[in-house]
Design a protein around this motif. Structure first.
Motif, PDB file in Angstrom:
ATOM      1  N   GLU A   6       0.835  -1.209   0.000  1.00 36.13           N
ATOM      2  CA  GLU A   6       0.000   0.000   0.000  1.00 36.13           C
ATOM      3  C   GLU A   6       0.869   1.258   0.000  1.00 36.13           C
ATOM      4  O   GLU A   6       0.543   2.246  -0.658  1.00 36.13           O
ATOM      5  CB  GLU A   6      -0.956  -0.006   1.206  1.00 36.13           C
ATOM      6  CG  GLU A   6      -2.056  -1.042   1.042  1.00 36.13           C
ATOM      7  CD  GLU A   6      -3.054  -1.063   2.196  1.00 36.13           C
ATOM      8  OE1 GLU A   6      -2.840  -0.376   3.205  1.00 36.13           O
ATOM      9  OE2 GLU A   6      -4.046  -1.796   2.073  1.00 36.13           O
ATOM     10  N   HIS A   7       1.984   1.191   0.736  1.00 37.77           N
ATOM     11  CA  HIS A   7       2.920   2.310   0.703  1.00 37.77           C
ATOM     12  C   HIS A   7       3.453   2.505  -0.722  1.00 37.77           C
ATOM     13  O   HIS A   7       3.567   3.627  -1.209  1.00 37.77           O
ATOM     14  CB  HIS A   7       4.105   2.060   1.644  1.00 37.77           C
ATOM     15  CG  HIS A   7       3.806   2.384   3.081  1.00 37.77           C
ATOM     16  ND1 HIS A   7       3.462   3.654   3.489  1.00 37.77           N
ATOM     17  CD2 HIS A   7       3.803   1.624   4.195  1.00 37.77           C
ATOM     18  CE1 HIS A   7       3.271   3.640   4.801  1.00 37.77           C
ATOM     19  NE2 HIS A   7       3.452   2.418   5.256  1.00 37.77           N
ATOM     20  N   ILE A   8       3.767   1.386  -1.374  1.00 35.83           N
ATOM     21  CA  ILE A   8       4.295   1.462  -2.743  1.00 35.83           C
ATOM     22  C   ILE A   8       3.284   2.146  -3.651  1.00 35.83           C
ATOM     23  O   ILE A   8       3.590   3.103  -4.366  1.00 35.83           O
ATOM     24  CB  ILE A   8       4.649   0.050  -3.279  1.00 35.83           C
ATOM     25  CG1 ILE A   8       5.832  -0.528  -2.492  1.00 35.83           C
ATOM     26  CG2 ILE A   8       4.976   0.091  -4.772  1.00 35.83           C
ATOM     27  CD1 ILE A   8       6.202  -1.951  -2.843  1.00 35.83           C
ATOM     28  N   LEU A   9       2.046   1.668  -3.599  1.00 34.98           N
ATOM     29  CA  LEU A   9       0.969   2.235  -4.417  1.00 34.98           C
ATOM     30  C   LEU A   9       0.853   3.747  -4.194  1.00 34.98           C
ATOM     31  O   LEU A   9       0.625   4.525  -5.123  1.00 34.98           O
ATOM     32  CB  LEU A   9      -0.339   1.552  -3.995  1.00 34.98           C
ATOM     33  CG  LEU A   9      -1.598   1.716  -4.828  1.00 34.98           C
ATOM     34  CD1 LEU A   9      -1.380   1.207  -6.226  1.00 34.98           C
ATOM     35  CD2 LEU A   9      -2.752   0.962  -4.188  1.00 34.98           C
ATOM     36  N   ASP A  10       1.044   4.144  -2.959  1.00 34.98           N
ATOM     37  CA  ASP A  10       0.911   5.535  -2.561  1.00 34.98           C
ATOM     38  C   ASP A  10       2.088   6.395  -3.030  1.00 34.98           C
ATOM     39  O   ASP A  10       1.920   7.395  -3.735  1.00 34.98           O
ATOM     40  CB  ASP A  10       0.810   5.572  -1.026  1.00 34.98           C
ATOM     41  CG  ASP A  10       0.419   6.933  -0.496  1.00 34.98           C
ATOM     42  OD1 ASP A  10      -0.040   7.765  -1.297  1.00 34.98           O
ATOM     43  OD2 ASP A  10       0.561   7.161   0.706  1.00 34.98           O
ATOM     44  N   ILE A  11       3.285   5.967  -2.665  1.00 29.96           N
ATOM     45  CA  ILE A  11       4.486   6.776  -2.921  1.00 29.96           C
ATOM     46  C   ILE A  11       4.786   6.892  -4.415  1.00 29.96           C
ATOM     47  O   ILE A  11       5.236   7.938  -4.892  1.00 29.96           O
ATOM     48  CB  ILE A  11       5.712   6.191  -2.171  1.00 29.96           C
ATOM     49  CG1 ILE A  11       5.421   6.056  -0.669  1.00 29.96           C
ATOM     50  CG2 ILE A  11       6.959   7.031  -2.413  1.00 29.96           C
ATOM     51  CD1 ILE A  11       5.168   7.336   0.073  1.00 29.96           C
ATOM     52  N   VAL A  12       4.509   5.805  -5.149  1.00 28.36           N
ATOM     53  CA  VAL A  12       4.787   5.824  -6.585  1.00 28.36           C
ATOM     54  C   VAL A  12       4.042   6.976  -7.279  1.00 28.36           C
ATOM     55  O   VAL A  12       4.529   7.555  -8.244  1.00 28.36           O
ATOM     56  CB  VAL A  12       4.423   4.455  -7.215  1.00 28.36           C
ATOM     57  CG1 VAL A  12       4.247   4.547  -8.711  1.00 28.36           C
ATOM     58  CG2 VAL A  12       5.498   3.434  -6.888  1.00 28.36           C
TER      59      VAL A  12
ATOM     60  N   MET B  40      -6.889   7.506  -5.440  1.00 27.93           N
ATOM     61  CA  MET B  40      -5.941   6.570  -4.839  1.00 27.93           C
ATOM     62  C   MET B  40      -4.788   7.293  -4.180  1.00 27.93           C
ATOM     63  O   MET B  40      -3.640   6.876  -4.302  1.00 27.93           O
ATOM     64  CB  MET B  40      -5.382   5.650  -5.929  1.00 27.93           C
ATOM     65  CG  MET B  40      -6.372   4.658  -6.412  1.00 27.93           C
ATOM     66  SD  MET B  40      -6.242   3.149  -5.491  1.00 27.93           S
ATOM     67  CE  MET B  40      -5.895   2.041  -6.790  1.00 27.93           C
ATOM     68  N   ALA B  41      -5.083   8.368  -3.499  1.00 27.54           N
ATOM     69  CA  ALA B  41      -4.032   8.993  -2.699  1.00 27.54           C
ATOM     70  C   ALA B  41      -3.961   8.240  -1.371  1.00 27.54           C
ATOM     71  O   ALA B  41      -4.643   7.234  -1.197  1.00 27.54           O
ATOM     72  CB  ALA B  41      -4.356  10.463  -2.484  1.00 27.54           C
ATOM     73  N   THR B  42      -3.174   8.751  -0.472  1.00 29.85           N
ATOM     74  CA  THR B  42      -2.990   8.085   0.819  1.00 29.85           C
ATOM     75  C   THR B  42      -4.326   7.752   1.474  1.00 29.85           C
ATOM     76  O   THR B  42      -4.548   6.635   1.940  1.00 29.85           O
ATOM     77  CB  THR B  42      -2.175   8.996   1.751  1.00 29.85           C
ATOM     78  OG1 THR B  42      -1.037   9.474   1.033  1.00 29.85           O
ATOM     79  CG2 THR B  42      -1.724   8.260   2.982  1.00 29.85           C
ATOM     80  N   CYS B  43      -5.235   8.734   1.469  1.00 28.44           N
ATOM     81  CA  CYS B  43      -6.539   8.539   2.123  1.00 28.44           C
ATOM     82  C   CYS B  43      -7.355   7.447   1.441  1.00 28.44           C
ATOM     83  O   CYS B  43      -7.993   6.631   2.090  1.00 28.44           O
ATOM     84  CB  CYS B  43      -7.306   9.855   2.125  1.00 28.44           C
ATOM     85  SG  CYS B  43      -7.286  10.699   0.533  1.00 28.44           S
ATOM     86  N   GLY B  44      -7.337   7.444   0.100  1.00 25.90           N
ATOM     87  CA  GLY B  44      -8.092   6.447  -0.651  1.00 25.90           C
ATOM     88  C   GLY B  44      -7.566   5.048  -0.402  1.00 25.90           C
ATOM     89  O   GLY B  44      -8.324   4.118  -0.130  1.00 25.90           O
ATOM     90  N   ILE B  45      -6.249   4.901  -0.486  1.00 22.80           N
ATOM     91  CA  ILE B  45      -5.624   3.591  -0.298  1.00 22.80           C
ATOM     92  C   ILE B  45      -5.945   3.051   1.094  1.00 22.80           C
ATOM     93  O   ILE B  45      -6.327   1.898   1.253  1.00 22.80           O
ATOM     94  CB  ILE B  45      -4.098   3.688  -0.485  1.00 22.80           C
ATOM     95  CG1 ILE B  45      -3.768   4.091  -1.927  1.00 22.80           C
ATOM     96  CG2 ILE B  45      -3.425   2.360  -0.160  1.00 22.80           C
ATOM     97  CD1 ILE B  45      -2.323   4.506  -2.134  1.00 22.80           C
ATOM     98  N   ALA B  46      -5.834   3.950   2.095  1.00 25.66           N
ATOM     99  CA  ALA B  46      -6.096   3.525   3.468  1.00 25.66           C
ATOM    100  C   ALA B  46      -7.542   3.083   3.656  1.00 25.66           C
ATOM    101  O   ALA B  46      -7.854   2.299   4.543  1.00 25.66           O
ATOM    102  CB  ALA B  46      -5.749   4.649   4.435  1.00 25.66           C
ATOM    103  N   SER B  47      -8.456   3.585   2.817  1.00 28.68           N
ATOM    104  CA  SER B  47      -9.867   3.209   2.951  1.00 28.68           C
ATOM    105  C   SER B  47     -10.254   2.053   2.034  1.00 28.68           C
ATOM    106  O   SER B  47     -11.425   1.718   1.929  1.00 28.68           O
ATOM    107  CB  SER B  47     -10.770   4.394   2.625  1.00 28.68           C
ATOM    108  OG  SER B  47     -10.239   5.584   3.077  1.00 28.68           O
TER     109      SER B  47
END
Lengths: 182, 131
Positions: A6-12, B40-47
């Motif tokens: 999930e970090h990867i998906l985010d940071i990329v 799909m930013a941080t908030c989206g991914i976390a949810s």
């Protein structure tokens, strides 16, 4: 974030916004030294010194649609909670490298998670960016490049179910083969 | 079936798929395509936006609906993540909030296929999620 993937998906996506054409993701499991490293490197626009200093602040963002930017801050927190650290290197016009170090055996270290889905969904969204994934274990190394996949598909749609499953299977099987900690 | 381990294995699948389907000419008719952007930013991914996006990709392909599913950033509706922006051909973009699997299913059935609005729209006077 519950998993490394999930970090990867985010940071990329930071790299994509920095107009990178090449993004390298490297996960290195070093059992001997009990270190688990995640590196995300891009050839995007980079950051100046001042931006670099602020980048891991939770309330810093380069956007103007909102006032928070948690991505790097959360990764930093996660790494530090696991006896590790987050290192940022960046040069304007050259690119950025993010290195998150975790203690491999730490009970709080997030699992890798479904990195194959992160890879596939990023690939599907940003077809023009070359996306490389490398996973190193004590046993072996696995590498995949989106350029090779796109070239091989030769115009066939990425969202086709069999092709989607094929790409995901390929990554999964190889990670199992090199005994990656999932 | 043998395990897929290399690009050569993947190529076999590609060739099988090619012989089975007639290439849909997505790119030639962009005006016919449904555009879906999953926040799909941080908030989206976390949810859980990853599951939402996966669902859209699979379901639309399954139902042979011409659609382009991509990820996008956050536009400040973090409380309503996962958010999804849908642009039907010839219409303005509409943003839905709290899109989990069952909401996604409803959106596909009711909004995408029949053009009827469903609950959960975030009413804003915006143009698009980008920037």
């Amino acid at each position: 974030m519950k998993t490394i993937s999930e970090h990867i998906l985010d940071i990329v996506q930071n790299s994509v916004r920095a107009k990178a054409t090449l993004i390298e993701i490297i996960v290195d499991e070093d059992k001997k030294n009990d270190i688990y490293t995640l590196i995300i490197r891009d050839n995007g626009c980079g950051m100046d010194e001042q931006t670099l200093q602020q980048a891991t602040e939770p309330f810093f963002t380069s956007r103007n649609t909102r006032k928070v930017g948690m991505g790097l801050a959360l990764l930093k927190q996660n790494a530090e909670q696991c006896g590790g650290k987050l290192e940022l290197k960046s040069k304007e016009g050259m690119g950025t490298e993010i290195k998150a170090v975790f203690q491999l055996s730490n009970i709080d270290r997030p699992p890798l998670g479904d990195v194959w889905n992160s890879y596939y969904l990023t690939l599907l969204s940003y077809k023009k960016v070359e996306l490389k994934y490398t996973h190193k274990t004590t046993k072996s190394i696995f590498e995949i490049s989106s350029d090779d996949i796109i070239k091989m598909l030769d115009g066939m749609p990425l969202n086709n179910k069999e092709i989607k499953n094929g790409i995901i299977e390929l990554i999964k099987n190889n990670l199992t083969d090199i005994k990656a900690t999932l | 079936m043998t395990k897929i381990k290399s690009l050569a294995d993947l190529k076999k699948i590609r060739d099988e798929v090619q012989s089975k389907i007639k290439l849909r000419e997505n790119s030639d008719h962009p005006e016919q395509t449904v555009q879906i952007k999953v926040g799909m930013a941080t908030c989206g991914i976390a949810s859980g936006a990853k599951e939402t996006m996966n669902y859209f990709v699979e379901e639309l392909e399954q139902q042979a609906i011409d659609a382009v599913v991509t990820q996008t950033g956050c536009m400040g509706y973090c409380y309503a993540e996962p958010t999804v922006e849908i642009t039907l051909p010839g219409k303005g973009p509409v943003v839905f909030g709290y899109v989990n699997k069952s909401k996604a299913e409803e959106i596909i059935e009711v909004y995408i296929k029949r053009g009827k609005l469903v609950d959960g729209i975030i009413p804003v006077n915006f143009k698009t999620i980008d920037e």
